[in-house]
Scaffold this active site. Structure first.
Site, short mmCIF file in Angstrom:
data_model
loop_
_atom_site.label_atom_id
_atom_site.label_comp_id
_atom_site.label_asym_id
_atom_site.label_seq_id
_atom_site.Cartn_x
_atom_site.Cartn_y
_atom_site.Cartn_z
CG ASP A 1 -2.04 1.17 1.05
OD1 ASP A 1 -1.78 1.88 0.13
OD2 ASP A 1 -3.03 1.07 1.79
CG ASP B 1 53.68 -4.02 -49.00
OD1 ASP B 1 53.79 -2.87 -49.12
OD2 ASP B 1 53.33 -4.80 -48.16
#
Length: 299
Positions: free
Chosen positions: A11, A201
């Site tokens: 409540d 590379d």
């Protein structure tokens, strides 16, 4: 009227815990904090005793302190504000019942379902079968592919549970979702002779050699997969090393380089090399920016 029901009801409007009978309390004291309490119709009902009670849960007990025993109360009431303060928790109401959660961790301590108008404290709702301990891969599929951090967070907050067995589930949809581009497919190039395509590379060493070399240029013949490596002190030496390599190919193999595959760095994409390629009919093939996969042979 007197209340024969021992059920507690949540409540939010009550200002104290109220109970109709001492049998519903663990500890009872023959003292009254207040002589009476005012109920909803404006009347006052007497208070005979004060006591404490405990609501047991699977996680930790929940305390009801200073419960007022009022034999004329119709419903046993739990003062929500005092309850949350005393137990360091929250109470969350919904259309199907309410959940009591730890204030800090947000773990569900107690869950009660109800289809009535009030929120009674009933026996804890059983854990649905779908929430029982299963494998992480099962939750992974149920929750539509969450990350591992999300699963751990849900488990730590006791929203789900799963065993400690490491998941072997491999989600194809997640793998595709994390890709920033489509898969690279292999080109079925038909190479019939050496040096028809040369891949190149630059590799950078984290530590300079005793001779001061920090860079290395690679020349890889696509046909034979044979690799030549030339050390460099600076990247600007690539042009001279390519001249040496091309002269070596001409003298030793009696042929010339037909195509040159490389990255888009400045050591390859410069005026000296581009003019050399144009003057000697060498096809230059630059990989796209940020797409090293196109130069994967030398990579």
């Amino acid at each position: 009227m007197t209340n024969q029901d021992l059920t507690w009801n949540m409540d939010t409007g009550a200002s104290s815990h109220l109970n109709s009978h001492t049998s519903n309390l663990n500890n009872v004291f023959n003292k009254c904090l207040y002589p009476s309490v005012c109920v909803g119709d404006g009347k006052s009902i007497p208070v005979t005793n004060t006591g404490h009670n405990i609501l047991p849960t699977l996680n930790r007990p929940l305390h009801l302190h200073n419960v007022l025993v009022t034999p004329n109360i119709i419903k046993n009431l739990i003062y929500v504000r005092q309850f949350t303060r005393d137990n360091n928790c929250t109470v969350e109401f919904d259309a199907f019942g309410f959940s009591i959660k730890d204030f800090l961790t947000r773990h569900i301590l107690f869950r009660c379902d109800s289809s009535e108008d009030l929120y009674p404290v009933t026996s804890p709702s059983p854990t649905p079968y779908a929430l029982l301990s299963v494998s992480p891969s099962t939750w992974y599929q149920r929750l539509e592919n969450p990350g591992e951090d999300e699963l751990r967070s849900l488990k730590s907050r006791q929203y789900i549970s799963y065993n400690k067995e490491k998941s072997s589930h491999l989600c194809h949809a997640c793998q595709l979702g994390k890709h920033v581009r489509l898969l690279f497919t292999s080109l079925n190039l038909i190479i019939t002779r050496s040096f028809e395509i040369v891949h190149s590379d630059i590799w950078t060493s984290p530590i300079a050699s005793s001779g001061g070399f920090r860079y290395y240029v690679l020349f890889l013949d696509h046909y034979s997969q044979y690799l030549w490596i030339y050390p460099l002190r600076t990247k600007s030496e690539v042009f001279q090393k390519f001249l040496h390599f091309r002269l070596y190919v001409n003298n030793q193999f009696k042929c010339d380089i037909a195509a040159f595959q490389c990255g888009h760095g400045g050591e390859f994409d410069n005026t000296n090399l581009l003019n050399l390629f144009a003057q000697n009919g060498i096809q230059v093939r630059f990989s796209c920016l940020k797409t090293s996969q196109q130069n994967r042979k030398s990579e």
